[in-house]
Scaffold this motif. Structure first.
Motif, PDB file in Angstrom:
ATOM      1  N   MET A   1     -12.717   2.520 -10.318  1.00  0.00           N
ATOM      2  CA  MET A   1     -11.616   3.290  -9.721  1.00  0.00           C
ATOM      3  C   MET A   1     -10.841   4.007 -10.827  1.00  0.00           C
ATOM      4  SD  MET A   1      -8.629   1.933  -7.172  1.00  0.00           S
ATOM      5  CE  MET A   1      -9.819   1.171  -6.089  1.00  0.00           C
ATOM      6  N   LEU A   3      -8.093   5.625 -13.255  1.00  0.00           N
ATOM      7  CA  LEU A   3      -6.797   5.176 -13.742  1.00  0.00           C
ATOM      8  C   LEU A   3      -5.659   5.856 -12.993  1.00  0.00           C
ATOM      9  CD1 LEU A   3      -5.294   3.499 -15.891  1.00  0.00           C
ATOM     10  CD2 LEU A   3      -5.432   5.509 -17.407  1.00  0.00           C
ATOM     11  N   TYR A   6      -4.399   3.841  -9.999  1.00  0.00           N
ATOM     12  CA  TYR A   6      -3.583   2.710 -10.425  1.00  0.00           C
ATOM     13  C   TYR A   6      -2.206   3.176 -10.901  1.00  0.00           C
ATOM     14  CZ  TYR A   6      -7.626  -0.436 -10.318  1.00  0.00           C
ATOM     15  OH  TYR A   6      -8.688  -1.191  -9.927  1.00  0.00           O
ATOM     16  N   PHE A   9      -0.120   4.072  -7.730  1.00  0.00           N
ATOM     17  CA  PHE A   9       0.232   2.860  -6.986  1.00  0.00           C
ATOM     18  C   PHE A   9       1.247   2.024  -7.766  1.00  0.00           C
ATOM     19  CE2 PHE A   9      -0.240  -1.465  -5.450  1.00  0.00           C
ATOM     20  CZ  PHE A   9      -0.369  -1.305  -4.078  1.00  0.00           C
ATOM     21  N   GLY A  10       0.984   1.844  -9.075  1.00  0.00           N
ATOM     22  CA  GLY A  10       1.903   1.055  -9.893  1.00  0.00           C
ATOM     23  C   GLY A  10       3.270   1.698 -10.005  1.00  0.00           C
ATOM     24  N   PHE A 285      -7.753   2.012  -0.857  1.00  0.00           N
ATOM     25  CA  PHE A 285      -6.687   1.972  -1.858  1.00  0.00           C
ATOM     26  C   PHE A 285      -5.701   3.118  -1.646  1.00  0.00           C
ATOM     27  CE2 PHE A 285      -4.768   2.205  -6.082  1.00  0.00           C
ATOM     28  CZ  PHE A 285      -4.591   0.862  -6.374  1.00  0.00           C
ATOM     29  N   THR A 289      -1.725   2.972  -0.812  1.00  0.00           N
ATOM     30  CA  THR A 289      -0.757   3.771  -1.560  1.00  0.00           C
ATOM     31  C   THR A 289       0.163   4.539  -0.625  1.00  0.00           C
ATOM     32  OG1 THR A 289      -2.365   4.033  -3.363  1.00  0.00           O
ATOM     33  CG2 THR A 289      -0.497   5.545  -3.342  1.00  0.00           C
TER      34      THR A 289
END
Length: 459
Positions: A1, A3, A6, A9-10, A285, A289
């Motif tokens: 997946m 970066l 991530y 989402f992070g 994912f 999100t």
């Protein structure tokens, strides 16, 4: 997946956590222990109801395809669901006002459980019956529960401002955390445990059954108009008179239809927008999100509604304008990105920009739900609350059915442009609602309703 996923989402998770942890006394509403008990009971039931709904969503299309049905037949099944909600929604809403909102919520559980059971059959007629039952259940989900909550809230003498706290928490949990965990749980059932695509529907039925038991054992009944001399047709007429005689109610209905119509269209469009050449994108994912973005919006809404200096009618103008701009990104990126027919291995640069815009739109959705709920509690008369709320869904369902029927007839940029225009119109109508919000009604809708009932009607 990648970066990038991530990172988005992070980043959203960090902002949501920061907003929740940074709340001070100005952002919190002081309530009583009795209200907290009442609120927590409703939030538990609402979360169970939404779990039953979210578990099904990602797997409906997939289940139909595993039974061997093509895109056209699956489209007909989806249209049947929205059409059922349009045709029967107002009727079940009126029955909720007349026969009791608690009874209507129990009916929602039973109807949706039966809809889940039909998913075990590959027969087209049985699946069509399930979609019809699902459409009826959807009408009850978006009217009966809110109607029960508002009536019970005021019946117990709680402060009106406290209602916004319940609304914002319900969206934060039901449309945020529950949606994320439902998606992950469904993924475990289907992929990890290899129980098949019907397993999430069985799990949904279990959550709905648990919620129904809690409703039966903890809720009291409340009604809209319990008068025995008012038949169903008279209720329809009374609701229509209420909408026609009060511009605020009519504006609220138009705003809701414009926004929700654009929102449901977005649900069908985001996948082809992000992967125009069938790029490999993590759908689950990205869905999580989006739900995290919705949680961010509901967290912002709770801070805004906790402060009396911020009026819902005022800040929603900005929300609609921002949502309109965010759905313009798929159109704007076509001018800056070189189109290609080659199948990519990951999300393109234009797709990354669009994803950020879509997350912004989902944040607006998170603000919209508790805010529109608060405005409905202020402007819609209690006597016909469920009936009027389902009247609002008629143009919405017509619009979604038309979009589904013609989803392949127009380029995706045209569809996004249409949604953006609708959202801009919602912003203009919201401005009008702000202008007239403090004006008293020139005519009592109940007087008109009584006049409309001067001739006896039987149904």
């Amino acid at each position: 997946m990648e970066l990038f996923f991530y990172f988005v989402f992070g980043g959203l998770a960090a902002v949501v956590a920061a907003l929740e942890l940074s709340k001070n006394n100005k952002d919190r509403i002081n309530t009583s222990s009795a209200f907290n008990t009442f609120k927590n009971n409703y939030l538990l039931i609402y979360s169970l109801m939404m779990a039953g709904d979210w578990l099904q969503g990602p797997y409906v299309y997939y289940l139909y395809s595993t039974y061997g049905y093509g895109k056209g037949e699956i489209g007909q099944l989806f249209i049947a669901g929205f059409g059922s909600s349009m045709l029967f929604g107002t009727i079940v809403g009126s029955l909720a006002d007349k026969q009791g909102r608690k009874r209507a919520c129990v009916t929602y559980c039973i109807t949706y459980i039966l809809s889940c059971i039909t998913k075990h059959s590959p027969q087209y007629r049985v699946l069509m019956l399930g979609r019809i039952l699902g459409g009826i259940a959807t009408s009850l989900l978006f009217s009966a529960f809110e109607s029960w909550l508002v009536a019970e809230h005021f019946k117990r003498g709680f402060d009106q401002q406290w209602l916004s706290l319940t609304f914002s928490k319900a969206i934060f949990l039901g449309n945020g955390l529950v949606a994320i965990f439902s998606g992950l749980f469904g993924n475990v059932l289907v992929d990890t445990l290899a129980l098949g695509p019907v397993a999430p529907f069985d799990a949904a039925a279990c959550f709905l059954a648990i919620g129904m038991v809690v409703i039966l054992t903890t809720w009291t009944e409340n009604y809209g108009d319990p008068s025995e001399n008012k038949n169903l047709l008279a209720q329809f007429r009374g609701a229509a008179v209420a909408i026609a005689s009060d511009e605020k109610i009519a504006l609220l209905g138009a705003i809701q239809s414009l926004f929700e119509g654009s929102m449901y269209t977005f649900v069908f469009l985001w996948t082809p927008a992000l992967s125009p050449n069938d790029e490999e994108i993590p759908h689950g994912f990205i869905f999580a999100t989006f739900m995290l973005s919705s949680m961010l919006g509901s967290s912002i809404a709770s801070k805004l509604m906790a402060r009396s200096s911020f009026r819902v009618e005022s800040y929603m103008q900005i929300v609609f304008a921002v949502s309109s701009a965010s759905l313009l990104l798929p159109i704007l990126t076509t001018f800056f990105a070189v189109p290609t027919k080659a199948r990519g291995d990951s999300l393109s640069f234009a797709g990354c920009i669009q994803l950020l815009g879509f997350c912004t739109f989902e944040s607006c959705v998170g603000i919209f739900w508790p805010s529109i709920m608060k405005m409905r509690s202020q402007y819609i008369p209690e006597e016909a609350r469920s009936t009027i709320m389902n009247f609002f869904r008629i143009p919405l369902n017509i619009f979604v059915c038309v979009v589904l029927y013609n989803v392949d007839a127009f380029p995706i940029t045209v569809m996004f442009g249409m949604c953006s225009i609708f959202l801009f119109m919602a912003s203009i109508l919201q401005r009008r609602l702000l202008v007239i919000a403090d004006k008293p009604k020139t005519e009592d809708w109940q007087m008109k309703e009584r006049d409309s009932e001067s001739e006896p009607l039987n149904l």
